[in-house]
Design a protein around this motif. Structure first.
Motif, short mmCIF file in Angstrom:
data_model
loop_
_atom_site.label_atom_id
_atom_site.label_comp_id
_atom_site.label_asym_id
_atom_site.label_seq_id
_atom_site.Cartn_x
_atom_site.Cartn_y
_atom_site.Cartn_z
N ALA A 272 -7.09 65.72 29.45
CA ALA A 272 -6.18 64.82 30.20
C ALA A 272 -4.63 65.54 30.01
O ALA A 272 -3.74 65.53 30.84
N ARG B 24 -0.85 58.39 33.32
CA ARG B 24 -2.06 59.24 34.00
C ARG B 24 -2.90 59.77 32.90
O ARG B 24 -4.20 59.54 32.93
N HIS C 34 -6.73 59.03 32.62
CA HIS C 34 -7.62 60.06 33.06
C HIS C 34 -8.36 60.26 31.86
O HIS C 34 -9.81 60.49 31.84
N SER C 35 -8.36 60.16 30.57
CA SER C 35 -9.05 60.28 29.48
C SER C 35 -10.09 59.08 28.97
O SER C 35 -11.17 59.17 28.80
N PHE D 292 -12.95 63.18 37.41
CA PHE D 292 -12.13 63.98 36.58
C PHE D 292 -11.48 65.04 37.21
O PHE D 292 -10.21 65.13 37.21
N LEU E 20 -9.16 64.00 40.42
CA LEU E 20 -8.09 63.53 40.05
C LEU E 20 -6.97 64.71 39.65
O LEU E 20 -5.65 64.60 39.91
N THR E 21 -7.59 65.39 38.84
CA THR E 21 -6.76 66.93 38.62
C THR E 21 -6.21 67.54 39.81
O THR E 21 -5.22 67.71 39.61
N TYR F 236 -3.28 65.33 41.23
CA TYR F 236 -2.21 65.59 40.47
C TYR F 236 -1.55 66.97 40.70
O TYR F 236 -0.18 67.28 40.70
#
Length: 258
Positions: free
Chosen positions: A130, A177, A181-182, A242, A245-246, A249
């Motif tokens: 993350a 974030r 995220h993690s 995951f 979301l990456t 971003y």
């Protein structure tokens, strides 16, 4: 009295013991260079990815076999995700996103094998992933847009009086974030494995108390099967979440204006 104590000790179980990082050789302290069960299974994850994407597709057959079909399906799915979310200019970062997805997906599934170690249940692993994404997209945002990247925090469509308040909220949410995220990934994987361990502990009740076990043990087995099936879905869902979301971003770094 001693026999009762021994039986009580036999009944004890610790669902969280499966997440303890242990050295592969000996019982000494763990240093940064110590081979552990976590490093072993991360290495096996990398080998599995290489086996699928390199050796599984080296034939490049026009009519692909099953292994090549799986590799091509994963490639096409992530390629389309990156293009749909970030646009054409985000495709140059496709290898990074593909690597993230494959590592998380394979680590999740290898963690479902008996006697395995789930590396993605470790917050240290997911936090590194993350933070790597967070730092990468932040640096990319400033490199690509300069100070205009700060426009990500200034909501131009809102009334002028609310913009400073929204800017603070946007700034806080941006720095949160990597935490969300993690924790999302590690928490979901850890919870599923812990629940399976609890059901497995009750599964041995038939050997201890036949009267109670005749009811509890079948229910425990059904619980294990149900949770395991759920974890198979969670493994790919969490890898997908995951990764997407990456991509979101990454889109913010490439196109920061509201």
């Amino acid at each position: 009295m001693t026999q009762v104590a021994t039986e009580a000790e036999g009944l004890s179980f610790h669902p969280m013991d499966q997440f303890v990082v242990k050295p592969l050789f000996g019982d000494g302290p763990i240093s940064w260079y110590t081979p552990t069960n976590a490093t072993l299974w991360m290495g096996l994850t990398l080998l599995a990815i290489v086996a699928l994407l390199v050796f599984g597709t080296r034939g490049r057959a026009i009519i692909p076999n099953r292994v090549q079909s799986i590799a091509e399906m994963l490639y096409g799915m992530i390629h389309k995700m990156v293009e749909d979310v970030t646009g054409k200019d985000g495709l140059k970062y496709f290898p990074f996103v593909m690597t993230l997805f494959c590592f998380i997906l394979f680590a999740n599934y290898l963690g479902l094998l008996p006697k395995s170690f789930s590396t993605t249940s470790q917050i240290a692993v997911t936090a590194v992933l993350a933070v790597m994404v967070f730092v990468g997209v932040t640096v990319l945002g400033f490199v690509k847009n300069g100070t205009h990247f700060l426009g990500l925090f200034w909501v131009k469509s809102a009334p002028l009086a609310l913009r400073p308040v929204l800017a603070v909220i946007e700034l806080i949410s941006y720095f949160v974030r990597p935490v969300s995220h993690s924790i999302r990934l590690a928490g979901n994987i850890m919870a599923g494995h812990a629940v399976m361990k609890v059901f497995a502990a009750f599964g041995a009740m038939l050997l201890i108390s036949p009267v109670i076990g005749i009811v509890v043990t079948p229910l425990s087995i059904l619980g294990i099967v149900g949770v395991y099936a759920l974890e198979i879905m969670v493994a790919i869902i969490q890898a997908y979440v995951f990764t997407i979301l990456t991509c979101v971003y990454l889109k913010d770094a490439l196109h920061p204006s509201h």
